[in-house]
Design a protein around this motif. Structure first.
Motif, PDB file in Angstrom:
ATOM      1  N   HIS A   1      37.068  44.153  49.515  1.00 54.01           N
ATOM      2  CA  HIS A   1      38.763  44.376  50.976  1.00 54.01           C
ATOM      3  C   HIS A   1      39.054  45.200  49.619  1.00 54.01           C
ATOM      4  O   HIS A   1      40.308  46.137  49.507  1.00 54.01           O
TER       5      HIS A   1
ATOM      6  N   LEU B   1      32.598  40.073  50.242  1.00 54.10           N
ATOM      7  CA  LEU B   1      33.696  41.557  50.550  1.00 54.10           C
ATOM      8  C   LEU B   1      35.447  40.874  51.084  1.00 54.10           C
ATOM      9  O   LEU B   1      35.981  42.075  50.577  1.00 54.10           O
ATOM     10  N   ALA B   2      35.964  40.138  49.938  1.00 47.63           N
ATOM     11  CA  ALA B   2      36.919  40.767  50.169  1.00 47.63           C
ATOM     12  C   ALA B   2      37.370  40.929  48.914  1.00 47.63           C
ATOM     13  O   ALA B   2      38.984  41.130  49.068  1.00 47.63           O
TER      14      ALA B   2
ATOM     15  N   THR C   1      45.075  44.137  44.498  1.00 53.13           N
ATOM     16  CA  THR C   1      45.857  45.600  45.963  1.00 53.13           C
ATOM     17  C   THR C   1      45.667  45.175  47.366  1.00 53.13           C
ATOM     18  O   THR C   1      46.461  46.143  48.088  1.00 53.13           O
ATOM     19  N   GLY C   2      44.942  44.422  48.127  1.00 54.72           N
ATOM     20  CA  GLY C   2      44.537  44.085  49.393  1.00 54.72           C
ATOM     21  C   GLY C   2      45.378  43.010  49.506  1.00 54.72           C
ATOM     22  O   GLY C   2      44.724  42.227  50.892  1.00 54.72           O
ATOM     23  N   GLY C   3      45.505  42.244  48.703  1.00 53.74           N
ATOM     24  CA  GLY C   3      46.163  41.125  48.998  1.00 53.74           C
ATOM     25  C   GLY C   3      44.931  39.621  49.339  1.00 53.74           C
ATOM     26  O   GLY C   3      45.754  39.161  49.657  1.00 53.74           O
ATOM     27  N   SER C   4      43.739  40.151  49.335  1.00 49.15           N
ATOM     28  CA  SER C   4      43.320  39.446  49.429  1.00 49.15           C
ATOM     29  C   SER C   4      43.243  38.004  47.834  1.00 49.15           C
ATOM     30  O   SER C   4      42.368  39.333  47.120  1.00 49.15           O
ATOM     31  N   ILE C   5      43.122  36.880  48.211  1.00 55.14           N
ATOM     32  CA  ILE C   5      43.457  36.367  47.043  1.00 55.14           C
ATOM     33  C   ILE C   5      41.439  35.563  45.824  1.00 55.14           C
ATOM     34  O   ILE C   5      40.913  35.743  46.709  1.00 55.14           O
TER      35      ILE C   5
ATOM     36  N   TYR D   1      39.882  30.050  43.800  1.00 55.45           N
ATOM     37  CA  TYR D   1      38.779  31.522  44.802  1.00 55.45           C
ATOM     38  C   TYR D   1      37.231  31.312  43.983  1.00 55.45           C
ATOM     39  O   TYR D   1      36.688  31.689  44.757  1.00 55.45           O
TER      40      TYR D   1
ATOM     41  N   ARG E   1      41.268  48.578  49.498  1.00 54.70           N
ATOM     42  CA  ARG E   1      42.730  49.139  49.148  1.00 54.70           C
ATOM     43  C   ARG E   1      43.240  49.635  47.711  1.00 54.70           C
ATOM     44  O   ARG E   1      44.161  50.895  48.110  1.00 54.70           O
TER      45      ARG E   1
END
Lengths: 514, 514
Positions: free
Chosen positions: B84, B80-81, B383-387, B417, B88
């Protein structure tokens, strides 16, 4: 004092003093609050699956929740798979998930997402702190929900401005926990009546029923009534080994499970659920029980299981003595390293009071049968089928029980999901030994592919099920995260490494090439 | 033919021939179907964040979706991350998420969860296949939704029995894509009118507006009207370098962003959103625009951006020539290795047509400014800030463009990650070079902690923000996954490694200790 301080103080006032964390900008005021609280132990995971899996392992061994700190929707999302396992284990846990400031949400900044929708499937309770003044109350509610029997996942969303705003609210004293419910006497009576019928009966248990004292009573009840005592297929924690009652688990394999229950006329559930297939297969049943099997739920959700067992023992008059496993020190295997040889070596060498975290999937099925007579130990399983909990679970268990040796039985495929846990093991100097079952494939899926009648795997199937090209080098992976490691590919070499690893402290990894 | 075959054939009929996958038991019939289709390229990720991140990178470069194959709720949750981020980026993607057989759901087997609730926050479209007969239609719908401009995340849930049941349904021919909408002429006219006002104007763009040809037109429009041309802070893909238009991005830092727009009387949005703070901060605004700034949305969701730009250029009469960056080969830095020295070396050595995947977070901010005159390249952002997207993104981009060098600018904290992506890079022999900015801390959070006025970090803050105890050894981590690697801690050493890495093919990693 700001909202973050109040939250932190409320956790501490309620005996939550470990926080597994991976914070981000929106949690920075909470980080600052934690920094003002040296009695709170903060443990960093380099990925949120480590954070939630460790909180699970901690609570299973500490019998109380840890807190987690997660960064917005994506940080929570990364932790969901292990929350799923914790939910199935009925582990108590308090998740603090940061969110944007309340007034910032409408701008749909890049990290914005629907946190509630993400949290709900893996949480028993989801709440959102409304202001810095009510954050203490919201935290207390989350803690009470988490600690409701048999254990719940409570997720509290913390908007950044709630954390940073001042408050004059005072820290409430420790909240009184909701007691587990007194079991319904009629349900106990129904179970007693069933046990006296003289038909083939299985008593299926999980949760607190799998602790040493409860298993002893259950064994006596089973002996008095001629019933079979059995644990669920997968359990959060089970106490076993020499001097304790040996109890089997319901089989994972559908055919074996169906065969195991084929002659069962009635099942009495104590905390457990009626056995179902882990997956559905064409032409095979979903329920593992015969169609005419009577299912008796002796307890309800939230019941006090040890009390229920006491009540049942008293009613049955469980006078026979329990039978305990005796310490059996098997001869070590020789030659090729096999899962069987690993199980034997563990039965031989694992120290008393070890904590075994089992995510060995297909490779570890020999362990359980071989270790009824090993030194007494706690056995923690993958409860929700979501792989990637083994290494984090061991980390958390070790934080809860720093003086006990924690041993991870870890399949290589699932170990790769959250290998970052090794770094935290190195940083926290936990006494954790990881045994990687390196068969270099998703072996369980090879079996399943065969089951669906697809014949020999072709290029695409091998591409998705094999991990041998290139082979993972776990010794280097461990070294990369600061954990000493060695490789074994013979039974003798493995036994030597295991013996030496069990006689030293600190994180260590053995890559067992099988 | 069963439902899984029909699904697979429908993907292929619609030009989706790459599937990033991590299957489980419930997807085994789909695996068998893929195995019967050698034209479908299956790429295994050892964690689902790799799978979804790679599908994102693939689609950004291929301009068409890949499929993903995910295992039930937890497998989706792990992906999901990066979904996300893809959402974006407006990346088209078709996710196939396996679920239990329809009749098995009511038994609440351990892996059961509410997949729809998990999928919705990170998907534009969520559907569930009802039977093996309608799976072709459901797949077609998912593909059309994914390809709706500017790109959508479509998630199709596939119950196991839908996959394994036979069907006589036929494979539909390639579906006709929904065309991007013709822009509203009144909106274009409003923008033209605004551009002729002679007030301070910023044209803020993203998406297809950032391709070479569109940027050239936009530069001419800006020159004709005296407006400032700017890209969103974060963009899925941007074409830049020598021979192309140099365009700045809206700043990340709130104070800098506010200053950048302080004199702006009107903003014309082409595909972009009005700039907002990535996070909220006490006493700072959420919108980066002055209160009296006029916001003109020149296009609507789903509009054909290149056509809108053409219409605007025609209306404005954009006769000036565009100004292009010229190739600038900067002198290499010497001495201590710094982010600046790395940026200079890249500007010097990176080959023409490279694809840059930027997840360097705080360390990489020098890169953009230093490389306007580098060889022409594509620039892909978080783009979504989710590293945790950098390494998977590079993997996917390389699968889409096997003949181009892909360079990851990767912060160490975020790289951890989804480091499993390195293994797939090794297996697929992608031409991917990873540069780890090893500052051994979450440097961005150190800055944020300072911003909240918490003073010097204490024990708990350092425990959560520093990665130096123990230091990660990326050379060993890469080796553990079959990727060659080397470490540099001087500017000269880094430049030598970079030069040699750029002149060879295949995965390689440089740990740049800064």
């Amino acid at each position: 004092m700001n909202g973050a301080d109040l939250l932190c103080e409320t956790l501490l006032a309620n005996d939550i003093d470990v926080c597994f964390a991976n914070p981000g900008t929106s949690e920075m005021h909470f980080v600052a609050a934690l920094d003002r609280q040296p009695t709170m132990r903060c443990v960093l995971g380099l990925f949120e699956g480590v954070v939630t899996g460790a909180a699970d392992g901690y609570a299973r061994m500490a019998d109380k929740p840890a807190a987690t700190l997660l960064h917005l929707g994506p940080g929570l999302a990364n932790g969901l798979a292990n929350l799923h396992n914790a939910r199935r284990a009925r582990t108590p846990m308090v998740n603090i998930v940061g969110d944007h400031a309340t007034y910032h949400l409408k701008y749909d900044a890049p990290l914005t997402s629907d946190i509630e929708s993400l949290a709900r499937p893996m949480s028993h309770w989801v709440g959102r702190a409304g202001s810095s003044h009510d954050i203490g109350q919201a935290t207390e509610t989350a803690i009470l929900e988490a600690r409701a029997a048999p254990g719940q996942i409570a997720t509290l969303i913390l908007p950044a401005d709630v954390a940073w705003s001042d408050t004059n609210a005072t820290i409430a004293p420790k909240a009184e926990l909701r007691q587990a419910a007194k079991p319904d006497e009629r349900r106990i009576a129904t179970a007693v009546e069933a046990l006296r019928k003289g038909v083939s009966t299985t008593i299926l248990v999980t949760g607190l029923a799998l602790r040493e004292r409860q298993l002893e009573k259950l064994d006596r009840i089973a002996r008095a009534s001629g019933a079979r005592l059995m644990a669920q297929q997968s359990n959060g924690r089970m106490q076993r080994g020499a001097g304790r009652v040996a109890v089997d688990r319901a089989p994972y394999d559908v055919d074996k499970a169906v065969a195991s229950f084929a002659e069962t006329a009635q099942v009495i559930l104590i905390g457990a659920k009626a056995p179902v297939g882990f997956f559905a297969y064409p032409g095979k049943p979903s329920s593992m029980l015969p169609d005419d099997c009577t299912v008796i739920e002796m307890t309800e959700e939230g019941d006090d299981l040890p009390l229920a067992i006491d009540m049942l023992a008293d009613a049955i008059g469980a006078t026979p003595k329990a039978e305990f496993s005796t310490r059996h020190n098997p001869d070590l295997a020789q030659g090729k390293l096999t899962p069987d040889a690993i199980a034997i070596a563990l039965a031989h060498y694992m120290p008393a009071n070890a904590i075994i975290c089992d995510e060995s999937v297909s490779s570890g099925r020999d362990f359980f049968g071989k270790t009824h007579g090993a030194e007494p130990h706690d056995f923690l399983q993958l409860t929700g089928g979501s792989i990637g909990i083994g290494l984090p679970l061991a980390l958390g268990a070790s934080i809860a029980c720093p003086d006990r040796k924690v041993i991870s039985l870890q399949a290589d495929g699932s170990g790769m999901y959250t290998l970052q846990a090794l770094w935290t093991q190195a940083r926290e100097r936990t006494d954790t030994l990881t045994i990687i079952f390196a068969n270099r494939r998703y072996a369980i899926l090879h079996g399943e592919l065969k089951n669906v009648g697809a014949g020999e795997p072709g290029v695409n199937a091998r591409q998705m099920l094999d991990l041998d090209n290139p082979a993972l080098d776990w010794v280097s992976l461990a070294k990369g995260m600061g954990v000493e490691a060695a490789r074994a590919d013979t039974a003798e070499g493995f036994a030597d490494l295991l013996k030496s690893a069990c006689s030293r402290r600190g994180p260590f990894l053995i890559e067992a090439v099988i």
